[in-house]
Scaffold this motif. Structure first.
Motif, PDB file in Angstrom:
ATOM      1  N   ASP A   1       0.826  -1.205   0.000  1.00 18.82           N
ATOM      2  CA  ASP A   1       0.000   0.000   0.000  1.00 18.82           C
ATOM      3  C   ASP A   1       0.863   1.258   0.000  1.00 18.82           C
ATOM      4  O   ASP A   1       1.863   1.336   0.725  1.00 18.82           O
TER       5      ASP A   1
ATOM      6  N   TYR B   1       0.678   5.308   0.777  1.00 14.68           N
ATOM      7  CA  TYR B   1      -0.082   6.400   1.381  1.00 14.68           C
ATOM      8  C   TYR B   1       0.715   7.691   1.218  1.00 14.68           C
ATOM      9  O   TYR B   1       1.866   7.782   1.648  1.00 14.68           O
TER      10      TYR B   1
ATOM     11  N   GLN C   1       6.911  -0.834  -3.636  1.00 16.26           N
ATOM     12  CA  GLN C   1       5.697  -1.592  -3.337  1.00 16.26           C
ATOM     13  C   GLN C   1       5.931  -3.100  -3.368  1.00 16.26           C
ATOM     14  O   GLN C   1       5.231  -3.852  -2.700  1.00 16.26           O
TER      15      GLN C   1
ATOM     16  N   ALA D   1       3.982  -1.180   3.408  1.00 14.78           N
ATOM     17  CA  ALA D   1       3.511   0.200   3.407  1.00 14.78           C
ATOM     18  C   ALA D   1       4.606   1.124   2.899  1.00 14.78           C
ATOM     19  O   ALA D   1       5.761   1.043   3.341  1.00 14.78           O
TER      20      ALA D   1
ATOM     21  N   ASP E   1      -2.903   4.335  -2.605  1.00 12.76           N
ATOM     22  CA  ASP E   1      -4.087   3.687  -2.060  1.00 12.76           C
ATOM     23  C   ASP E   1      -4.873   4.682  -1.222  1.00 12.76           C
ATOM     24  O   ASP E   1      -6.065   4.482  -0.980  1.00 12.76           O
TER      25      ASP E   1
ATOM     26  N   TRP F   1      -6.118  -1.115   7.709  1.00 12.86           N
ATOM     27  CA  TRP F   1      -6.492  -1.058   6.292  1.00 12.86           C
ATOM     28  C   TRP F   1      -5.639  -2.007   5.469  1.00 12.86           C
ATOM     29  O   TRP F   1      -6.125  -2.669   4.558  1.00 12.86           O
ATOM     30  N   ILE F   2      -4.363  -2.078   5.806  1.00 15.10           N
ATOM     31  CA  ILE F   2      -3.469  -3.003   5.106  1.00 15.10           C
ATOM     32  C   ILE F   2      -3.920  -4.440   5.342  1.00 15.10           C
ATOM     33  O   ILE F   2      -3.964  -5.264   4.423  1.00 15.10           O
TER      34      ILE F   2
END
Length: 240
Positions: free
Chosen positions: A4, A6, A108, A113, A134, A228-229
Motif C-alpha cells: 500500500d 499512502y 511496493q 507500506a 491507495d 487497512w493493510i
C-alpha cells in the motif's frame, strides 16, 4: 501483488507533513508492517535532517539515474527504511520527477507500506504519488488559511484519481472544536495532534516522547493504516 502507498499531502507549508509521515511510518513499522518512508519533496527535502541521517546515495541520485534504489535506502528508527533526498539546487535540477513512479512501484514490491512525504501544494512530484496511492492523507492545522489550502489539494487530487482517506489535524489547542473543523474541511478526521512544543522539539517524537499526547495520536493513526493493510492482504515477494 503490491504493498500500500499512502501519500501525506497538504496545501500549506509548516503544517507538519514530514512529522506526520515519519511518526506514522515508525508507528506502522512498530506494528509489524514492513514500512519505508520516502522524501518526495524534491525541492525542500528535510527528512534526513529530521532523522539525523547522513546516508549516501539518496533519492535524487536514483531519480537522476546515478544510483541504484537499494543503495539509497537507509535504516532509521525502529528499523524503518528511509529513502531521503538531498536539499541542494544542483540535485533538484538533475533529478527527474518522472522517475518517481517506477521508484514507488519498486518499493511496493518489497514493503507492506510506502509512506510518501510531499511538498506543499500539488507539484509534479506530489501528483505522481497522489495518483498511484491507495490513499492520500491530508495534513492541516485548524487555521482558516491551512484548511482552505487543504481543501484545494483535495479538489485537485480528484483530477489524478487520487483518493483522500481523511485528514490529520496538527497543532490543535484545547479550545478547537474538532468536529466543526472536520465538517468545514469535508473530510474524516483520522488523527488529532495537540500543540506540544516540548514533544516536537526532538523528533521523531514517537521514539523520543512516546508518552506524549502527540505521539499517541500518531500511534493511533498508524494502527488505522495497519488495519487497512490487513483488510486487503497481499503476497510479498521473497527477498534475496
Amino acid at each position: 501483488m503490491a504493498g500500500d502507498v499512502y501519500t501525506v499531502a497538504g496545501g500549506k507549508g509548516g503544517v507538519g507533513k514530514t512529522t506526520t509521515a515519519v511518526n506514522t511510518a515508525i508507528a506502522l513499522q512498530d506494528a509489524g508492517r514492513r514500512t519505508v518512508v520516502v522524501d518526495a519533496d524534491l525541492g525542500m527535502t528535510n527528512l534526513s535532517e529530521l532523522l539525523g541521517l547522513e546516508h549516501e546515495p539518496r533519492l535524487h541520485d536514483v531519480l537522476a539515474g546515478e544510483a541504484e534504489l537499494g543503495d539509497a535506502i537507509a535504516e532509521g528508527p525502529s528499523g524503518l527504511s528511509v529513502l531521503a533526498g538531498r536539499g541542494t539546487l544542483e540535485s533538484f535540477a538533475e533529478a527527474d520527477p518522472s522517475n518517481l513512479r517506477p521508484v514507488l512501484r519498486a518499493l511496493q514490491r518489497s514493503y507492506e507500506a510506502v509512506i510518501v512525504d510531499t511538498g506543499a501544494g500539488l507539484s509534479h512530484e506530489t501528483l505522481v504519488p497522489a495518483g498511484m496511492s491507495d490513499g492520500i492523507v491530508l495534513v492541516t492545522t485548524p487555521d482558516e488559511v491551512s484548511l482552505t489550502d487543504a481543501r484545494k489539494v483535495g479538489e485537485l487530487a480528484d483530477h489524478v484519481d487520487g483518493s483522500i482517506v481523511g485528514a490529520v489535524l496538527t497543532k490543535v489547542r484545547d479550545d478547537i472544536d474538532v468536529s466543526a473543523v472536520g465538517e468545514e474541511l469535508g473530510e474524516e478526521i483520522l488523527g488529532v495532534v495537540p500543540q506540544d512544543d516540548e514533544a516536537t522539539a526532538n523528533e521523531p517524537l514517537v521514539v523520543t516522547s512516546p508518552d506524549s499526547y502527540a505521539a499517541q495520536a500518531y500511534r493511533r493513526l498508524g494502527t488505522k493504516l495497519a488495519d487497512w493493510i490487513d483488510d486487503s492482504p497481499v503476497e510479498r515477494p521473497v527477498e534475496s
